[in-house]
Design a protein around this motif. Structure first.
Motif, mmCIF file in Angstrom:
data_model
loop_
_atom_site.group_PDB
_atom_site.id
_atom_site.type_symbol
_atom_site.label_atom_id
_atom_site.label_comp_id
_atom_site.label_asym_id
_atom_site.label_seq_id
_atom_site.Cartn_x
_atom_site.Cartn_y
_atom_site.Cartn_z
ATOM 1 N N PHE A 731 -17.693 -8.755 11.234
ATOM 2 C CA PHE A 731 -17.132 -7.569 10.568
ATOM 3 C C PHE A 731 -17.784 -7.437 9.204
ATOM 4 O O PHE A 731 -17.732 -8.357 8.378
ATOM 5 N N VAL A 732 -18.416 -6.285 8.950
ATOM 6 C CA VAL A 732 -19.109 -6.027 7.690
ATOM 7 C C VAL A 732 -18.477 -4.815 7.032
ATOM 8 O O VAL A 732 -18.251 -3.789 7.684
ATOM 9 N N ILE A 733 -18.171 -4.923 5.730
ATOM 10 C CA ILE A 733 -17.521 -3.829 5.016
ATOM 11 C C ILE A 733 -18.174 -3.609 3.662
ATOM 12 O O ILE A 733 -18.604 -4.567 3.003
ATOM 13 N N ASP A 734 -18.286 -2.325 3.283
ATOM 14 C CA ASP A 734 -18.753 -1.947 1.949
ATOM 15 C C ASP A 734 -17.682 -1.081 1.300
ATOM 16 O O ASP A 734 -17.175 -0.134 1.920
ATOM 17 N N VAL A 735 -17.362 -1.408 0.057
ATOM 18 C CA VAL A 735 -16.311 -0.707 -0.676
ATOM 19 C C VAL A 735 -16.840 -0.290 -2.037
ATOM 20 O O VAL A 735 -17.460 -1.103 -2.738
ATOM 21 N N THR A 736 -16.600 0.974 -2.405
ATOM 22 C CA THR A 736 -16.925 1.455 -3.743
ATOM 23 C C THR A 736 -15.642 1.671 -4.517
ATOM 24 O O THR A 736 -14.763 2.423 -4.075
ATOM 25 N N VAL A 737 -15.521 1.016 -5.674
ATOM 26 C CA VAL A 737 -14.343 1.111 -6.530
ATOM 27 C C VAL A 737 -14.744 1.859 -7.799
ATOM 28 O O VAL A 737 -15.653 1.441 -8.515
ATOM 29 N N PRO A 738 -14.096 2.980 -8.112
ATOM 30 C CA PRO A 738 -14.493 3.767 -9.287
ATOM 31 C C PRO A 738 -14.009 3.142 -10.590
ATOM 32 O O PRO A 738 -13.104 2.294 -10.592
ATOM 33 N N PRO A 739 -14.588 3.553 -11.714
ATOM 34 C CA PRO A 739 -14.166 3.024 -13.020
ATOM 35 C C PRO A 739 -12.683 3.272 -13.277
ATOM 36 O O PRO A 739 -12.128 4.298 -12.876
ATOM 37 N N GLY A 740 -12.075 2.320 -13.959
ATOM 38 C CA GLY A 740 -10.673 2.466 -14.334
ATOM 39 C C GLY A 740 -9.692 2.109 -13.243
ATOM 40 O O GLY A 740 -8.487 2.296 -13.406
ATOM 41 N N THR A 741 -10.208 1.595 -12.111
ATOM 42 C CA THR A 741 -9.326 1.244 -11.004
ATOM 43 C C THR A 741 -9.628 -0.173 -10.529
ATOM 44 O O THR A 741 -10.622 -0.789 -10.922
ATOM 45 N N GLN A 742 -8.779 -0.656 -9.659
ATOM 46 C CA GLN A 742 -9.027 -1.915 -8.982
ATOM 47 C C GLN A 742 -8.430 -1.834 -7.589
ATOM 48 O O GLN A 742 -7.557 -1.005 -7.321
ATOM 49 N N ALA A 743 -8.927 -2.677 -6.712
ATOM 50 C CA ALA A 743 -8.494 -2.625 -5.312
ATOM 51 C C ALA A 743 -8.172 -4.020 -4.810
ATOM 52 O O ALA A 743 -8.809 -5.004 -5.205
ATOM 53 N N ASP A 744 -7.180 -4.096 -3.948
ATOM 54 C CA ASP A 744 -6.851 -5.329 -3.242
ATOM 55 C C ASP A 744 -7.479 -5.241 -1.857
ATOM 56 O O ASP A 744 -7.081 -4.412 -1.027
ATOM 57 N N LEU A 745 -8.481 -6.052 -1.613
ATOM 58 C CA LEU A 745 -9.223 -6.041 -0.359
ATOM 59 C C LEU A 745 -8.658 -7.102 0.576
ATOM 60 O O LEU A 745 -8.608 -8.281 0.231
ATOM 61 N N VAL A 746 -8.219 -6.673 1.744
ATOM 62 C CA VAL A 746 -7.693 -7.583 2.759
ATOM 63 C C VAL A 746 -8.540 -7.408 4.016
ATOM 64 O O VAL A 746 -8.586 -6.322 4.602
ATOM 65 N N LEU A 747 -9.208 -8.473 4.422
ATOM 66 C CA LEU A 747 -10.107 -8.417 5.568
ATOM 67 C C LEU A 747 -9.387 -8.802 6.848
ATOM 68 O O LEU A 747 -8.323 -9.451 6.817
ATOM 69 N N PRO A 748 -9.950 -8.420 7.989
ATOM 70 C CA PRO A 748 -9.265 -8.689 9.257
ATOM 71 C C PRO A 748 -9.028 -10.157 9.566
ATOM 72 O O PRO A 748 -8.172 -10.488 10.383
ATOM 73 N N ASP A 749 -9.769 -11.062 8.928
ATOM 74 C CA ASP A 749 -9.521 -12.484 9.161
ATOM 75 C C ASP A 749 -8.385 -13.018 8.310
ATOM 76 O O ASP A 749 -8.067 -14.211 8.355
ATOM 77 N N GLY A 750 -7.782 -12.142 7.484
ATOM 78 C CA GLY A 750 -6.661 -12.553 6.643
ATOM 79 C C GLY A 750 -7.047 -12.891 5.228
ATOM 80 O O GLY A 750 -6.166 -13.040 4.366
ATOM 81 N N SER A 751 -8.317 -13.035 4.943
ATOM 82 C CA SER A 751 -8.734 -13.349 3.574
ATOM 83 C C SER A 751 -8.531 -12.129 2.679
ATOM 84 O O SER A 751 -8.592 -10.985 3.128
ATOM 85 N N SER A 752 -8.296 -12.376 1.390
ATOM 86 C CA SER A 752 -8.028 -11.274 0.470
ATOM 87 C C SER A 752 -8.531 -11.621 -0.926
ATOM 88 O O SER A 752 -8.698 -12.790 -1.274
ATOM 89 N N GLU A 753 -8.770 -10.564 -1.720
ATOM 90 C CA GLU A 753 -9.188 -10.725 -3.101
ATOM 91 C C GLU A 753 -8.982 -9.396 -3.816
ATOM 92 O O GLU A 753 -8.825 -8.340 -3.194
ATOM 93 N N THR A 754 -8.985 -9.450 -5.135
ATOM 94 C CA THR A 754 -8.928 -8.239 -5.945
ATOM 95 C C THR A 754 -10.342 -7.925 -6.418
ATOM 96 O O THR A 754 -11.044 -8.801 -6.923
ATOM 97 N N ILE A 755 -10.762 -6.663 -6.225
ATOM 98 C CA ILE A 755 -12.106 -6.251 -6.612
ATOM 99 C C ILE A 755 -12.021 -5.123 -7.641
ATOM 100 O O ILE A 755 -11.039 -4.379 -7.689
ATOM 101 N N PHE A 756 -13.087 -5.029 -8.463
ATOM 102 C CA PHE A 756 -13.068 -4.086 -9.578
ATOM 103 C C PHE A 756 -14.235 -3.115 -9.464
ATOM 104 O O PHE A 756 -14.897 -3.036 -8.429
ATOM 105 N N VAL A 757 -14.482 -2.350 -10.498
ATOM 106 C CA VAL A 757 -15.443 -1.259 -10.458
ATOM 107 C C VAL A 757 -16.800 -1.717 -9.916
ATOM 108 O O VAL A 757 -17.289 -2.801 -10.212
#
Length: 772
Positions: A731-757
């Motif tokens: 499973f391959v994923i690309d995410v674009t996070v705009p300035p001033g925001t942050q995202a909680d990324l949760v992958l199908p295998d259960g792993s997670s992290e917080t990503i920024f701009v």
């Protein structure tokens, strides 16, 4: 000026005008205009601006929209002529399924002021007054629902003959406003897919797409040719001719069918280049049946003009499954067909702002388009149309006088519909971060919840009162009185008469659920606005109505009554089910779906919630089975039977090809939020503390036969993009996070992290257990 030459629905348009002379150079000129009715303005015969259906539809006694046009380039030195054509429109035409005449008044009128600035700082003012005159036009019939008749052979006198009558300013003194919503425009034109001569003088035009707007006809035939253009969404399976029987509303007093309307007529003058474009009447149609044309009639003689509010597109979705892409496009087209200054239910039969429809579709719409100003405008009308007791009309603006009923039913105070007063501001706030909207609508939302609480405390359903003469303590928070549409248009035997079903069904489960839901949201809104006492009060009301629902409708063993898909879905999504009974309720929901041969059994209110509830409670595979189901009732069954917009009824066109109800009713299309939020994986924060995607979650699910998916949203902070693919268990994923925001990324295998701009690329191996 009072114009009443004939009956409602049959009245023509009038032209009001004046002349003025300009001797000094004009450096700036603005026309400010509004009307009771629809208006178009012209300078020296040239149309001013590109807006349609002005001034738009509001609760006219309280709010009147004014348009401003820059006409600097149209002003010329010397004599100028200003004309304004006015027709009945929403104000004085027939409106809604009840075909209410003169809904807002019995006089059309125009109010306008032209302000011209000169190079010497002087002004020339041209305003509507008693010096203006009026004349008839070639629009001899102009009704939004009924259609337009234009006679190009009708001679129009030059200049103006009769003086207008100046009307006194309305006693109600409506607030003159600039609309916060984008204007209605001609958005695009489409050529027909086919033009077929069914018989001499009868041509069937198939646009290939169900749209809202009108036909632009360029070939009108020789002088004196009378053409009739009938518009509709379906063909008779027996004859192949256009049918509109399914679009005929019912007279709520006689219970007899009324005409479907949507019929234009034009008389040709035979002049080269003559074009018929009925801008004073809109239609919802895929097919146009043209009677009286001698032929030949070619594809390039006809255009379908798509007309709706000019909203900015904000959200997109795509995946590897063409069926789901088609479903998404069908839902988008259905939304487009129902954004005409207000959110309508359908663009043909009724065209009114049913509150329940926008309540349930607003989250989906807010992802797809910038509906902030559009909703602000509509909610302002909702607030002024609210009754003194806080009840909300079925539709906004409300054309039904407060003292009237429809089929003996009071058109106000319906759970799931009136809750738009709370839910729509909340959903728009989540999408846009507009805290001012919550503040502006707070008293309206509060009045609705107070109305519902009062109904629960003071009213009792007849059946419950007969069974238990003395109310139990919890019943003061149980709302089971009044008329409610309930789970409108569930599949089943009651589809032919859903009003009778609504009357006979205990409204308690649905109304009490919405009481808990809306009072809980109101508590959160109050907290955001710093109203701590209100927040505590409505949080308590939410818990107490939740307890009443649990006491009345769930047994000690966890069985929900009534045991149907809608009630279980709503109970699970609204958090009404005690934690110890969730597994039982989910199991019951799954069993009901399996008992229906893996078909859904939901109607308007709970259909948007069905797939998310299944996915969130461990039954993602079943959610996909319902999504891919292609026998009725299902979404893909609509596509198999030729739908290009979402149907009102699950069997909008049955297996015999017979049409029923509206074929352009976006409500059930709210399922595409599942594609945005689950398949694409882009989920906004619903707590209220991180609105407008300032913090969001990316959590795509892998299921069905989907191997790639992408979703994009233009947020207030910038572009958010998610794109993933699955190949060979990677499973391959690309995410674009705009300035001033942050995202909680949760992958199908259960792993997670917080990503920024910035742009983020991740890949993980997925075990078979993670793939549905």
């Amino acid at each position: 000026m009072k114009f009443c030459p004939s009956e409602p629905g049959e009245r023509g348009a009038w032209s009001l005008g004046t002349t003025f002379t300009i001797e000094r150079p004009a450096i700036r000129a603005r026309l400010y205009a509004t009307a009771h009715g629809l208006y178009e303005a012209f300078l020296d015969g040239n149309r001013i601006g590109d807006l349609e259906l002005t001034p738009g539809w509001t609760s006219y006694s309280a709010r009147q929209q004014v348009q401003t046009f820059d006409v600097t380039q149209q002003i010329k030195h010397g004599l100028n002529q200003l004309d304004i054509i006015v027709s009945d429109g929403w104000f004085r035409g027939v409106v809604g399924f009840a075909r209410t005449p003169n809904a807002f008044g019995d006089q059309t009128s125009v109010l306008a002021k032209l302000v011209i600035e000169h190079d010497d700082a002087s002004l020339t003012l041209v305003a509507t007054d008693g010096s203006w005159t009026f004349r008839a036009t070639q629009l001899i019939r102009a009704d939004l629902l009924g259609g337009q008749t234009t006679d190009f052979t009708r001679a129009i006198e030059s200049g103006f003959g009769s003086p207008v009558v100046e009307l006194p300013w309305p006693v109600t003194k409506p607030l003159m406003v600039n609309s916060p919503a984008p204007p209605v425009r001609q958005i695009e034109t489409i050529l027909p897919m086919s033009v077929e001569a069914l018989e001499p003088g009868v041509h069937l035009v198939d646009m290939g797409q169900n749209i809202s707007g009108w036909v632009r006809l360029k070939n009108l035939g020789p002088i004196g040719t009378v053409l009739t253009i009938e518009h509709g969404e379906a063909l008779s399976p027996d004859t192949g001719y256009l049918t509109t029987d399914h679009l005929r509303p019912t007279d709520m007093k006689t219970f007899q069918p009324l005409p479907a309307g949507q019929i234009d007529r034009v008389v040709s003058s035979g002049k080269t280049g003559e074009v018929f474009e009925p801008r004073h009447s809109t239609k919802g149609f895929r097919y146009a049946q043209i009677l009286g044309h001698p032929g030949p009639l070619r594809i390039d003689d006809i255009e379908g003009v798509v007309v709706h509010s000019d909203l900015e597109r904000r959200g997109w979705f795509d995946c590897s499954d063409t069926r789901l892409n088609q479903l998404h496009e069908v839902a988008v087209w259905s939304l487009r067909g129902n954004m005409c200054d207000i959110p309508t239910d359908c663009p043909q039969r009724e065209r009114v702002g049913w509150t329940g429809d926008w309540q349930l579709f607003a989250p989906t719409a807010a992802f797809l388009y910038d509906v902030g100003g559009f909703s602000v405008k509509w909610l302002a009308d909702l607030a002024v149309d609210q009754r003194a007791d806080g009840s909300v009309p079925w539709f906004v603006p409300n054309p039904i006088p407060a003292e009237e009923t429809l089929a003996g039913l009071a058109p106000h105070g319906c759970a799931g519909w009136g809750d738009a007063a709370v839910i729509v501001p909340w959903e728009v706030y989540l999408a846009t971060g507009d805290l001012g909207l919550l503040a502006d609508q707070y008293e309206s939302a509060k009045a609705w919840v107070n109305f519902a609480l009062n109904q629960a405390e003071t009213g009792r359903g007849r059946q419950r009162a007969e069974q238990h003469p003395e109310p139990a303590l919890h019943e003061q928070y149980l709302w089971d009185s009044g008329f409610h549409f309930g789970e409108w248009l569930e599949p089943g035997e009651w589809n032919a008469n859903p009003i009778a079903k609504a009357i006979r069904t205990d409204p308690g489960p649905t109304a009490t659920a919405y009481l808990s839901r809306s009072s809980g949201l109101l508590s959160r809104i109050a907290a955001l606005l710093g109203k701590t006492d209100d927040s505590s009060f409505y949080a308590s009301a939410s818990l107490l109505s939740k307890a009443a629902w649990q006491t009345e409708f769930i047994s000690p063993s966890g069985e929900v009554t009534p045991l149907n898909q809608a009630n279980l879905v709503r109970g699970l999504h609204f958090g009404l089910i005690p934690s110890e009974h969730i597994d039982r309720c989910v199991s019951d929901l799954v069993q009901l779906i399996r008992d229906a041969d893996t078909h859904l059994g939901t109607g308007f209110l709970s259909t948007p919630l069905l797939l998310p509830v299944l996915a969130d409670h461990g039954h993602l595979e079943l959610a996909f089975e319902l999504l891919y189901q292609d026998s009725s009732p299902s979404w893909l069954a609509m596509l198999k039977r030729g739908a290009t917009t979402v149907w009102e009824d699950w069997d909008g066109i049955d297996e015999r090809g017979v049409a029923s109800a509206s074929l352009n009713h976006y409500s059930k299309g709210a399922v595409i939020s599942f594609l945005h939020r689950y398949v694409g994986g882009l989920r906004l924060d619903e707590s209220g503390y991180h609105p407008a995607y300032s913090r969001f979650t990316v959590r795509p699910i892998v299921g069905g036969v989907i191997t790639t998916a992408s979703v994009r949203h233009e947020s207030s902070y910038g572009t958010i993009e998610v794109a993933w693919n699955l190949a060979d268990s990677v499973f391959v994923i690309d995410v674009t996070v705009p300035p001033g925001t942050q995202a909680d990324l949760v992958l199908p295998d259960g792993s997670s992290e917080t990503i920024f701009v910035g742009s983020h690329h991740r890949s993980v191996s997925i075990l078979p257990a993670h793939v549905v």
